[in-house]
Design a protein around this motif. Structure first.
Motif, mmCIF file in Angstrom:
data_model
loop_
_atom_site.group_PDB
_atom_site.id
_atom_site.type_symbol
_atom_site.label_atom_id
_atom_site.label_comp_id
_atom_site.label_asym_id
_atom_site.label_seq_id
_atom_site.Cartn_x
_atom_site.Cartn_y
_atom_site.Cartn_z
ATOM 1 N N UNK A 86 0.812 -1.222 0.000
ATOM 2 C CA UNK A 86 0.000 0.000 0.000
ATOM 3 C C UNK A 86 0.846 1.274 0.000
ATOM 4 N N UNK A 87 2.169 1.121 0.143
ATOM 5 C CA UNK A 87 3.018 2.303 0.064
ATOM 6 C C UNK A 87 4.011 2.506 1.187
ATOM 7 N N UNK A 88 4.038 1.617 2.176
ATOM 8 C CA UNK A 88 5.008 1.753 3.266
ATOM 9 C C UNK A 88 6.392 1.312 2.799
ATOM 10 N N UNK A 89 7.403 2.064 3.222
ATOM 11 C CA UNK A 89 8.775 1.695 2.927
ATOM 12 C C UNK A 89 9.495 1.118 4.125
ATOM 13 N N UNK A 90 8.857 1.238 5.298
ATOM 14 C CA UNK A 90 9.437 0.734 6.533
ATOM 15 C C UNK A 90 8.346 0.044 7.345
ATOM 16 N N UNK A 91 8.748 -0.963 8.110
ATOM 17 C CA UNK A 91 7.824 -1.712 8.970
ATOM 18 C C UNK A 91 8.419 -1.792 10.369
ATOM 19 N N UNK A 115 8.763 -11.954 9.177
ATOM 20 C CA UNK A 115 8.421 -10.630 8.649
ATOM 21 C C UNK A 115 9.487 -10.166 7.658
ATOM 22 N N UNK A 116 10.749 -10.433 7.983
ATOM 23 C CA UNK A 116 11.842 -10.067 7.071
ATOM 24 C C UNK A 116 11.641 -10.695 5.698
ATOM 25 N N UNK A 117 11.263 -11.960 5.678
ATOM 26 C CA UNK A 117 11.062 -12.654 4.409
ATOM 27 C C UNK A 117 9.888 -12.089 3.624
ATOM 28 N N UNK A 118 8.881 -11.595 4.342
ATOM 29 C CA UNK A 118 7.686 -11.072 3.678
ATOM 30 C C UNK A 118 7.903 -9.701 3.061
ATOM 31 N N UNK A 119 8.857 -8.940 3.618
ATOM 32 C CA UNK A 119 9.112 -7.577 3.120
ATOM 33 C C UNK A 119 10.609 -7.385 2.903
ATOM 34 N N UNK A 120 11.179 -8.094 1.947
ATOM 35 C CA UNK A 120 12.633 -8.091 1.787
ATOM 36 C C UNK A 120 13.223 -6.743 1.400
ATOM 37 N N UNK A 121 12.400 -5.874 0.810
ATOM 38 C CA UNK A 121 12.925 -4.592 0.340
ATOM 39 C C UNK A 121 12.584 -3.424 1.265
ATOM 40 N N UNK A 122 11.879 -3.692 2.345
ATOM 41 C CA UNK A 122 11.517 -2.635 3.298
ATOM 42 C C UNK A 122 12.540 -2.578 4.425
ATOM 43 N N UNK A 123 12.649 -1.418 5.047
ATOM 44 C CA UNK A 123 13.449 -1.290 6.264
ATOM 45 C C UNK A 123 12.647 -1.904 7.409
ATOM 46 N N UNK A 124 13.271 -2.818 8.139
ATOM 47 C CA UNK A 124 12.577 -3.521 9.223
ATOM 48 C C UNK A 124 13.112 -3.060 10.566
ATOM 49 N N UNK A 125 12.199 -2.530 11.394
ATOM 50 C CA UNK A 125 12.529 -2.129 12.750
ATOM 51 C C UNK A 125 11.821 -3.098 13.707
ATOM 52 N N UNK A 126 12.551 -3.601 14.673
ATOM 53 C CA UNK A 126 12.009 -4.606 15.588
ATOM 54 C C UNK A 126 11.822 -3.982 16.967
#
Length: 223
Positions: A86-91, A115-126
């Motif tokens: 939908x347009x998010x670049x970070x999770x 979650x990392x596998x589901x959004x490989x191109x997004x910045x992931x914050x835990x």
């Protein structure tokens, strides 16, 4: 280090995660974010399309498994994937704090990896809920959870949702987190940061991103 208003603004996720938030509130958040010169806005997944539609180049962050972290990993992963579509670049995802307190680091690592596998191109914050971990399990557990998040592919470890009764960010938590995973993995301080002095203390402790809901009040305390 002397932190200027502009420098701090460029490290802020301007955040609105209240359950009662409406589309109009998110539109206002985005407009205010542009005016303040912040880095990103952070909203609930269902409101990502609203934020993305008026973002004017701002980065959009969405949360997953928020605020309890007790969602099934596949649900967190799907929520993250839908937000990115939908347009998010970070999770910003929430771990299962109970698993962490129990010492089940394999479960924490697998949750983040899903979650990392589901959004490989997004910045992931835990989001590790550092105050809860420090209160319930101690500093070594916070260290181990941050390492697990890094091993699973996170770009950031984040202190808090801001919704846990144990509290939000603390200087001590940020120091521990930065010493554990920095500089390869960054630290986001979030939860209870309400003044310029609070923000500067977190940055001096090693945070490289701030999650703020009262952003204007914080920035107004800086020159």
């Amino acid at each position: 280090m002397t932190w200027t208003r502009a420098a701090v603004a460029a490290m802020v996720d301007h955040t609105l995660l209240k359950p009662e938030a409406r589309a109009a509130d998110v539109s206002a958040l985005v407009a205010e974010a542009a005016d303040l010169g912040v880095y990103a806005v952070c909203v609930s997944p269902s409101l990502v399309p609203v934020a993305a539609g008026g973002s004017s180049g701002l980065v959009i962050a969405a949360v997953a498994g928020f605020p309890s972290g007790k969602h099934v990993s596949d649900i967190k992963a799907q929520e993250a994937a839908l937000a990115v579509a939908a347009g998010a670049g970070e999770v910003d995802m929430v771990i299962d704090v109970g698993a962490a307190v129990a010492g089940d680091l394999a479960a924490v690592r697998a949750d983040v990896a899903a979650v990392r596998a589901a959004v490989p191109d997004a910045v992931l914050k835990v989001i590790v809920e550092s105050a809860a971990l420090l209160t319930l399990a101690g500093e070594q557990t916070l260290v181990e959870v941050c390492r697990a998040a890094a091993e699973a592919g996170a770009e950031f470890v984040k202190t808090s949702t801001g919704f846990h009764p144990a509290g939000g960010a603390s200087v001590r938590a940020v120091e521990i987190m930065a010493a554990t995973v920095g500089p390869t993995v960054a630290v986001k301080a979030s939860g209870g940061i309400r003044t310029a002095a609070d923000a500067v203390a977190m940055l001096d402790a090693g945070a490289t991103r701030l999650g703020l809901s009262g952003t204007r009040a914080v920035l107004d305390g800086l020159s």
